[in-house]
Structure formats: structure tokens, C-alpha cells
Design a protein around this motif. Structure first.
Motif, PDB file in Angstrom:
ATOM      1  N   THR A  20       0.807  -1.241  -0.021  1.00 20.01           N
ATOM      2  CA  THR A  20      -0.037  -0.022  -0.186  1.00 20.01           C
ATOM      3  C   THR A  20       1.023   1.251  -0.163  1.00 20.01           C
ATOM      4  OG1 THR A  20      -0.018   0.374   2.257  1.00 20.01           O
ATOM      5  CG2 THR A  20      -1.732  -1.092   1.243  1.00 20.01           C
ATOM      6  N   LEU A  28      -7.081  -9.164  -0.035  1.00 20.69           N
ATOM      7  CA  LEU A  28      -8.424  -9.104  -0.156  1.00 20.69           C
ATOM      8  C   LEU A  28      -8.909  -9.942   1.105  1.00 20.69           C
ATOM      9  CD1 LEU A  28     -11.049  -8.665  -1.795  1.00 20.69           C
ATOM     10  CD2 LEU A  28     -10.517 -10.544  -3.284  1.00 20.69           C
ATOM     11  N   VAL A  36     -16.531  -4.560  -0.892  1.00 16.52           N
ATOM     12  CA  VAL A  36     -15.416  -3.855  -1.071  1.00 16.52           C
ATOM     13  C   VAL A  36     -15.802  -3.114  -2.746  1.00 16.52           C
ATOM     14  CG1 VAL A  36     -13.105  -3.989  -1.797  1.00 16.52           C
ATOM     15  CG2 VAL A  36     -13.796  -5.519   0.215  1.00 16.52           C
ATOM     16  N   LEU A  38     -13.340  -2.039  -5.375  1.00 14.87           N
ATOM     17  CA  LEU A  38     -12.005  -1.961  -5.876  1.00 14.87           C
ATOM     18  C   LEU A  38     -11.939  -1.300  -7.137  1.00 14.87           C
ATOM     19  CD1 LEU A  38      -9.042  -2.897  -5.653  1.00 14.87           C
ATOM     20  CD2 LEU A  38      -9.759  -5.181  -6.732  1.00 14.87           C
ATOM     21  N   TYR A  39     -11.497  -0.027  -6.967  1.00 16.52           N
ATOM     22  CA  TYR A  39     -11.276   0.508  -8.416  1.00 16.52           C
ATOM     23  C   TYR A  39     -10.034   0.464  -9.000  1.00 16.52           C
ATOM     24  CZ  TYR A  39      -9.783   5.221  -6.960  1.00 16.52           C
ATOM     25  OH  TYR A  39      -8.963   6.114  -6.306  1.00 16.52           O
ATOM     26  N   ALA A  40      -9.809   0.091 -10.292  1.00 16.80           N
ATOM     27  CA  ALA A  40      -8.414   0.122 -11.157  1.00 16.80           C
ATOM     28  C   ALA A  40      -8.409   1.608 -11.853  1.00 16.80           C
ATOM     29  CB  ALA A  40      -8.461  -0.917 -12.144  1.00 16.80           C
ATOM     30  N   VAL A  71     -10.942   0.731  -2.024  1.00 16.01           N
ATOM     31  CA  VAL A  71      -9.534   0.234  -2.193  1.00 16.01           C
ATOM     32  C   VAL A  71      -9.279   0.725  -4.010  1.00 16.01           C
ATOM     33  CG1 VAL A  71      -7.602  -1.380  -2.446  1.00 16.01           C
ATOM     34  CG2 VAL A  71      -9.339  -1.691  -0.621  1.00 16.01           C
ATOM     35  N   ILE A  73      -6.425   0.669  -6.865  1.00 19.07           N
ATOM     36  CA  ILE A  73      -5.360  -0.059  -7.543  1.00 19.07           C
ATOM     37  C   ILE A  73      -4.849   0.596  -8.719  1.00 19.07           C
ATOM     38  CG2 ILE A  73      -6.654  -1.801  -8.631  1.00 19.07           C
ATOM     39  CD1 ILE A  73      -4.770  -3.985  -8.161  1.00 19.07           C
ATOM     40  N   TYR A 106      -7.853  -9.360 -12.921  1.00 20.54           N
ATOM     41  CA  TYR A 106      -9.514  -8.678 -12.904  1.00 20.54           C
ATOM     42  C   TYR A 106      -9.831  -8.163 -14.271  1.00 20.54           C
ATOM     43  CZ  TYR A 106     -10.059  -8.621  -7.769  1.00 20.54           C
ATOM     44  OH  TYR A 106     -10.105  -9.083  -6.525  1.00 20.54           O
ATOM     45  N   THR A 126     -14.315  -0.884 -12.146  1.00 22.55           N
ATOM     46  CA  THR A 126     -14.565  -0.752 -10.664  1.00 22.55           C
ATOM     47  C   THR A 126     -15.341  -2.186 -10.635  1.00 22.55           C
ATOM     48  OG1 THR A 126     -15.074   1.466 -10.652  1.00 22.55           O
ATOM     49  CG2 THR A 126     -16.265   0.154  -8.936  1.00 22.55           C
TER      50      THR A 126
END
Length: 158
Positions: A20, A28, A36, A38-40, A71, A73, A106, A126
């Protein structure tokens, strides 16, 4: 490189263990039991990615009240993510996927269209992951601006 395999609702979310922005490691599994988001995103401290991160930051309290953890990424190094967090007061974890293995798992790294050309890079995406680690939603090619508001509507939060 070809278009990546995409996740669909019901798929198990690929596990990850990544550094991080604070120097810790986030997995995870650490988030199991919570939903959660999780967005890229392609790159910290660029205009679109900053807008998106600030939108998540500004919605974080209401997302957490609804039971979501956020979160971000990207393939940025932890040091750059730390600068991003400090500069823009980001209040959720940013994880570093320098080798892009998790982004690829992903389906958020691969060929994409940019300015009419095919390029290889991070596909702004996302993922909503349920408390058991299954994908609830997998949204690809999302827009940096307005995406958080649309996600909130889709999740029934607005």
C-alpha cells in the motif's frame, strides 16, 4: 496482447496481496466479511485519476456507512501512491500492482482504445465484491468523471 478476460457477477474475486501507499500490505482476505469497491485506475496524480479518487474520497463516509470499503489499485509504485494520498488527502487504501498481475487477473489490464488507437494499459474499471469474496459487479471502461455518482445510484445509495 489481446483483450483481457473479464469478470462477471458470481465469479470469485481474484485474491491479492499488495503493498500500500503506507508501506503495509493489504490482502483481499483482510477485507473478508465486508463489501469492497476495488477500482482500477491508470496513473496517480493525473487529472482524470485525481478526479475519480477525490470523488471516492468525498463519498467515503456514506459508502462506509452502507458497509463498503474502498480500495484503489494502479501500477504506480507505493512511493508515488503515498505522494498522491498526501497531495489530495485520499482517505482510503491505495495498492500498488507494479507487475500488473492483479490488474490482469481482474481483466483491468490489456488492450483498450485510446484516441482512436489500440494501446495496452490499465482499463479504468470498478469491481464490487461481496462479503464472501464474490464479484457483485464488474464495470469496465468507466469514465473518471461522474462514475462514483453513477455507482452510488446503481448501488441504491442515492
Amino acid at each position: 496482447m489481446t483483450a483481457p478476460d473479464r469478470l462477471t457477477p458470481g465469479d470469485p474475486a481474484p485474491e491479492f496481496s499488495l503493498p500500500t501507499d503506507t508501506g503495509d500490505t493489504l490482502t483481499l482476505a483482510d477485507l473478508r466479511g465486508r463489501r469492497v469497491i476495488l477500482y482500477a485506475y491508470p496513473a496517480a496524480m493525473t487529472p482524470g485519476c485525481t478526479k475519480q479518487a477525490c470523488d471516492f474520497r468525498d463519498s467515503l463516509a456514506s459508502l462506509q456507512a452502507a458497509g463498503f470499503e474502498v480500495v484503489g489499485i494502479s501500477p504506480d509504485k507505493p512511493e508515488k501512491l503515498a505522494k498522491f494520498r498526501a497531495r489530495d488527502a485520499i482517505t482510503f487504501p491505495l495498492v500498488s500492482d507494479v507487475d500488473k498481475a492483479v490488474l490482469t487477473a481482474y481483466g483491468a489490464y490489456g488492450e483498450k482504445q485510446m484516441y482512436g488507437r489500440t494501446v495496452t494499459g490499465v482499463i479504468r474499471s470498478t469491481f464490487v465484491i461481496d462479503a464472501d469474496g464474490k464479484v457483485e459487479r464488474a464495470l469496465y471502461n468507466v469514465k473518471a468523471t461522474g462514475h462514483v455518482a453513477k455507482l452510488r445510484r446503481d448501488l441504491g445509495l442515492d
